[in-house]
Design a protein around this motif. Structure first.
Motif, mmCIF file in Angstrom:
data_model
loop_
_atom_site.group_PDB
_atom_site.id
_atom_site.type_symbol
_atom_site.label_atom_id
_atom_site.label_comp_id
_atom_site.label_asym_id
_atom_site.label_seq_id
_atom_site.Cartn_x
_atom_site.Cartn_y
_atom_site.Cartn_z
ATOM 1 N N VAL A 1 0.914 -1.258 0.026
ATOM 2 C CA VAL A 1 -0.152 -0.047 -0.033
ATOM 3 C C VAL A 1 1.187 0.833 0.049
ATOM 4 N N GLU A 2 0.285 2.345 -0.284
ATOM 5 C CA GLU A 2 1.033 3.421 -0.403
ATOM 6 C C GLU A 2 -0.237 4.129 0.317
ATOM 7 N N LEU A 3 0.344 5.386 1.401
ATOM 8 C CA LEU A 3 0.077 6.147 1.879
ATOM 9 C C LEU A 3 -0.111 7.316 2.016
ATOM 10 N N ARG A 4 -0.974 8.500 1.510
ATOM 11 C CA ARG A 4 -0.685 9.420 0.863
ATOM 12 C C ARG A 4 -2.049 10.427 1.285
ATOM 13 N N PRO A 5 -1.931 12.366 1.623
ATOM 14 C CA PRO A 5 -3.062 12.723 2.167
ATOM 15 C C PRO A 5 -4.140 12.894 1.570
ATOM 16 N N VAL A 6 -5.527 12.352 1.930
ATOM 17 C CA VAL A 6 -6.715 12.262 2.030
ATOM 18 C C VAL A 6 -7.362 13.667 0.433
ATOM 19 N N THR A 7 -7.480 13.846 -0.769
ATOM 20 C CA THR A 7 -7.611 14.566 -1.556
ATOM 21 C C THR A 7 -8.876 14.944 -2.427
ATOM 22 N N PRO A 8 -9.301 16.153 -2.260
ATOM 23 C CA PRO A 8 -10.739 16.154 -1.983
ATOM 24 C C PRO A 8 -11.332 14.628 -3.449
#
Length: 151
Positions: A2-9
């Motif tokens: 998995v990759e974790l990244r900030p939630v985008t709109p």
């Protein structure tokens, strides 16, 4: 995995659908907003979200984790990988020596998932969280992980 990244709109609509899936909604109520959460991305697809909180008082410093994944990705190791990935970052980059997670005591799948990462049961928190589906209080299981125990 998995990759974790900030939630985008653009992730919000997907996460809203996921959190309303019956298998997810049994344990999660939809958040008011997804600010501060991280999208869980697998093979280019948003499959869930994870969040953390930090206690920064030097005497009690630790971090807590919460996660949900789409039901069609349950049982594939993505939950453990998500928790392990965030745990490693919280320990290595944020300097935490202890992490906590607090699934519903009846959520056996989540408890197994967190155990694979190295979390250990600490104790039952009686009438810990309000079940938004039934309006009744449910017990929670407090689990923790020390930095040296990360699997």
């Amino acid at each position: 995995m998995v990759e974790l990244r900030p939630v985008t709109p653009g992730d919000v609509e997907i996460l809203e659908r996921i959190v309303r899936e019956p298998e997810v909604a049994a344990w999660w109520s939809p958040p008011d907003d997804y600010t501060g959460m991280l999208s869980v991305v697998h093979d280019g697809e948003v499959v869930g979200a994870v969040q953390y909180d930090e206690e920064t008082d030097p005497e009690f410093r630790h971090a807590g984790i919460d996660v949900f994944l789409s039901a069609r990705h349950h049982g594939k190791g993505l939950g453990s990988d998500t928790v392990r990935t965030l745990a490693r970052w919280l320990i290595d980059e944020r300097g935490h020596h202890r992490l906590t997670i607090d699934p519903a005591a009846a959520n056996e799948a989540a408890i197994r998932c967190y155990g694979k990462v190295g979390f250990r049961p600490v104790g039952i928190m009686r009438a810990y969280s309000l079940d938004h589906n039934t309006g009744t209080w449910q017990d929670g299981l407090l689990m923790d992980l020390l930095a040296a125990e990360l699997a």
